[in-house]
Design a protein around this motif. Structure first.
Motif, PDB file in Angstrom:
ATOM      1  N   ILE A 268       0.824  -1.221   0.000  1.00 53.87           N
ATOM      2  CA  ILE A 268       0.000   0.000   0.000  1.00 53.87           C
ATOM      3  C   ILE A 268       0.854   1.266   0.000  1.00 53.87           C
ATOM      4  CG2 ILE A 268      -0.251   0.023   2.531  1.00 53.87           C
ATOM      5  CD1 ILE A 268      -3.085   1.181   2.084  1.00 53.87           C
ATOM      6  N   ASN A 269       2.019   1.213   0.684  1.00 53.10           N
ATOM      7  CA  ASN A 269       2.896   2.393   0.713  1.00 53.10           C
ATOM      8  C   ASN A 269       3.408   2.741  -0.679  1.00 53.10           C
ATOM      9  OD1 ASN A 269       2.580   2.548   3.461  1.00 53.10           O
ATOM     10  ND2 ASN A 269       4.465   1.446   3.937  1.00 53.10           N
ATOM     11  N   LYS A 270       3.799   1.706  -1.438  1.00 51.64           N
ATOM     12  CA  LYS A 270       4.309   1.951  -2.793  1.00 51.64           C
ATOM     13  C   LYS A 270       3.186   2.443  -3.710  1.00 51.64           C
ATOM     14  CE  LYS A 270       7.082   0.007  -6.527  1.00 51.64           C
ATOM     15  NZ  LYS A 270       6.375   0.816  -7.529  1.00 51.64           N
ATOM     16  N   ILE A 271       1.980   1.896  -3.534  1.00 49.38           N
ATOM     17  CA  ILE A 271       0.838   2.341  -4.338  1.00 49.38           C
ATOM     18  C   ILE A 271       0.599   3.830  -4.107  1.00 49.38           C
ATOM     19  CG2 ILE A 271      -1.653   2.128  -4.637  1.00 49.38           C
ATOM     20  CD1 ILE A 271      -1.361  -0.862  -3.952  1.00 49.38           C
ATOM     21  N   ILE A 272       0.678   4.241  -2.838  1.00 49.22           N
ATOM     22  CA  ILE A 272       0.483   5.654  -2.494  1.00 49.22           C
ATOM     23  C   ILE A 272       1.605   6.506  -3.084  1.00 49.22           C
ATOM     24  CG2 ILE A 272       0.503   7.308  -0.584  1.00 49.22           C
ATOM     25  CD1 ILE A 272      -0.935   5.151   1.100  1.00 49.22           C
ATOM     26  N   SER A 273       2.852   6.051  -2.916  1.00 49.57           N
ATOM     27  CA  SER A 273       4.008   6.816  -3.416  1.00 49.57           C
ATOM     28  C   SER A 273       3.943   7.002  -4.922  1.00 49.57           C
ATOM     29  CB  SER A 273       5.313   6.106  -3.042  1.00 49.57           C
ATOM     30  OG  SER A 273       5.451   6.007  -1.655  1.00 49.57           O
ATOM     31  N   LYS A 275       1.413   7.150  -6.777  1.00 49.88           N
ATOM     32  CA  LYS A 275       0.352   8.075  -7.157  1.00 49.88           C
ATOM     33  C   LYS A 275       0.666   9.507  -6.740  1.00 49.88           C
ATOM     34  CE  LYS A 275      -3.705   8.549  -9.080  1.00 49.88           C
ATOM     35  NZ  LYS A 275      -3.916   8.214 -10.504  1.00 49.88           N
ATOM     36  N   VAL A 276       1.220   9.681  -5.529  1.00 52.72           N
ATOM     37  CA  VAL A 276       1.471  11.025  -5.009  1.00 52.72           C
ATOM     38  C   VAL A 276       2.688  11.660  -5.675  1.00 52.72           C
ATOM     39  CG1 VAL A 276       2.049  12.372  -2.957  1.00 52.72           C
ATOM     40  CG2 VAL A 276       0.371  10.533  -2.798  1.00 52.72           C
ATOM     41  N   ILE A 277       3.802  10.913  -5.726  1.00 50.85           N
ATOM     42  CA  ILE A 277       5.026  11.446  -6.331  1.00 50.85           C
ATOM     43  C   ILE A 277       5.065  11.151  -7.822  1.00 50.85           C
ATOM     44  CG2 ILE A 277       7.552  11.349  -6.332  1.00 50.85           C
ATOM     45  CD1 ILE A 277       7.513  10.657  -3.425  1.00 50.85           C
ATOM     46  N   GLY A 278       4.706   9.922  -8.173  1.00 48.08           N
ATOM     47  CA  GLY A 278       4.782   9.488  -9.563  1.00 48.08           C
ATOM     48  C   GLY A 278       5.671   8.268  -9.698  1.00 48.08           C
ATOM     49  N   LYS A 279       5.412   7.449 -10.694  1.00 52.91           N
ATOM     50  CA  LYS A 279       6.253   6.283 -10.949  1.00 52.91           C
ATOM     51  C   LYS A 279       7.585   6.740 -11.533  1.00 52.91           C
ATOM     52  CE  LYS A 279       2.418   3.080 -11.691  1.00 52.91           C
ATOM     53  NZ  LYS A 279       1.767   2.131 -12.622  1.00 52.91           N
ATOM     54  N   GLU A 280       8.622   5.967 -11.225  1.00 49.10           N
ATOM     55  CA  GLU A 280       9.971   6.375 -11.621  1.00 49.10           C
ATOM     56  C   GLU A 280      10.062   6.669 -13.115  1.00 49.10           C
ATOM     57  OE1 GLU A 280      14.594   4.766 -11.477  1.00 49.10           O
ATOM     58  OE2 GLU A 280      13.028   3.704 -10.408  1.00 49.10           O
TER      59      GLU A 280
END
Length: 445
Positions: A268-273, A275-280
């Motif tokens: 869930i943390n990576k899913i949030i990251s 979306k919020v920051i963007g995929k690499e």
């Protein structure tokens, strides 16, 4: 040879393309030295053999009349045929006692390195350096990213001025680094406002930044310009996560996606990251700050007492990553240059995934002492590969002051270590231990 304009210099430089260093080595420097013994050998060959300039250590730019400094740098080709800089681009040495009195605009760094003529050659590991092919050249102007580089300079200067030159880390900054510049790892020098000796360092354009420049290769200039709103990736991450501080993972998830998942995803943390920051991949395509910076987004669950709940793992190790000595290795560059964006979710020891609160986004960097410890871990892995003796592997608590250890990322059992040497792609990874993470958490609060 004298050039009156930049255009004259570039017109002449066109003739260097598709030549090897052996072809332009008029002073026979290749016969009298090696790359390992003489770091600037290829640059000396271009300077003396192609441009006809005597080799010197003048503080002024190489083409001083037109304000251009010469740099010779290698690139490697990826499996996809993409060019990647072999290493950072080292500029002028940092004088700790002088920098605290300098203004960026009038500093030695800017006066000598504002414009660089970069000669690019194709580096091939098992090829004789004399046969490396020079394929292109590029005029770089620091002005294109001057705001971010100025901010990086001020960050380095402030650390030195506060008596913390020994705490400098390349990951403190975005584009302009403070890389180690010493003959041996034991070399130290004095610094102002502190009696602690620090490693000698030089300004450098970081490898990630050079990759961004190289990807847009142009003879006249590079056109990539970083977003000026945020000057570091940590500023960018903080600004994106700011609306969510103090909220649980599930609350953030609902705000982002409009609903709560039936089952709480383990990631869930990576899913949030994402979306919020963007995929690499998306960040590197849409945001030039990320395209020119080496960074890693890590999610770290912490207890209500601000202690790490787990170690921080990186990608699985490859045996070939230990072919080079530490100074030339992938892992040295990784830990020196990467900005670790650490997203901390807090909750008591009994808290479950989904109900932890987003506390803060912090940056983890490594000082000289910590990098020395990481080097020791690296060398133990290298020794394991060389001797075939897995007892040398730097597993947890292998030596005093250890912060980086080798451990299985998922699967457990001694067989994971016993099969370490069986394949190029191993089943173990590097992990930063909890003691180190706890120390960093204390420092950044």
């Amino acid at each position: 040879m004298k050039f009156n304009t930049v255009e004259e210099l570039l017109e002449y430089t066109e003739n260097i393309k598709n030549k090897t260093f052996r072809e332009i080595d008029k002073a026979n420097l290749l016969e009298n030295s090696t790359l390992k013994r003489r770091k600037g050998l290829l640059g000396n060959i271009v300077e003396s053999g192609f441009y006809g300039y005597p080799i010197n250590s003048d503080a002024r730019a190489d083409f001083d009349d037109i304000g251009v400094e010469l740099k010779v740098s290698g690139y490697v080709l990826t499996k996809k045929g993409e060019k990647r800089a072999k290493e950072r681009l080292v500029l002028s040495k940092i004088d700790y006692n002088q920098i605290i009195h300098e203004n960026f605009e009038f500093s030695k760094l800017v006066s000598k390195n504002k414009k660089l003529l970069i000669i690019w050659y194709h580096y091939e590991k098992r090829k004789d350096p004399g046969d490396f092919l020079i394929t292109d050249y590029q005029l770089y102007d620091m002005e294109q990213d001057i705001e971010i580089i100025r901010n990086d300079f001020k960050t380095i200067k402030a650390k030195v001025d506060s008596g913390n030159a020994h705490e400098l880390s390349e990951s403190d900054t975005s584009f302009l680094g403070a890389c180690t510049k010493a003959r041996t790892s034991a070399d130290r020098t004095t610094q102002p406002n502190s009696e602690i000796l620090a490693k000698p360092r030089a300004f450098s354009l970081k490898q990630g930044y050079i990759n961004g420049i190289l990807s847009n290769l142009s003879h006249i200039n590079t056109t990539l310009v970083a977003d000026k709103k945020e000057k570091t990736v940590i500023d960018f991450a903080n600004s994106r996560f700011k609306p969510y501080f103090g909220k649980t993972q599930l609350e953030i998830y609902k705000e982002i996606f409009g609903e709560v998942p039936e089952r709480i995803p383990k990631n869930i943390n990576k899913i949030i990251s994402d979306k919020v920051i963007g995929k690499e991949k998306d960040l590197k395509e849409t945001n030039d700050l990320f395209k020119k910076t080496n960074y890693l987004i890590k999610n770290l669950p912490i207890t209500d007492k601000n202690k790490a709940r787990e170690r921080m793992a990186f990608k699985n190790l490859k045996l070939s990553e230990f072919d080079d000595d530490w100074d030339e290795s992938y892992w040295k560059n990784f830990f020196e240059e990467n900005t670790l964006i650490t997203i901390c979710y807090q909750g008591p020891s009994s808290s479950k995934n989904g109900y932890r609160i987003l506390k803060e986004v912090k940056q983890i960097t490594f000082n000289d002492e910590e990098l020395d410890s990481i080097e020791k871990t690296f060398n133990l892995v290298k020794k394991t590969i060389k001797t075939g003796d897995i007892s040398n592997l730097p597993t947890p608590k292998s030596f005093e002051g250890q912060i980086l250890e080798v451990a299985p990322k998922a699967a457990k059992g001694k067989n994971i270590y016993e099969t370490f040497l069986d394949n190029e792609n191993t089943k173990v990874c590097f992990m930063l231990n909890k003691n180190f993470l706890n120390k960093k958490l204390e420092q950044i609060n």
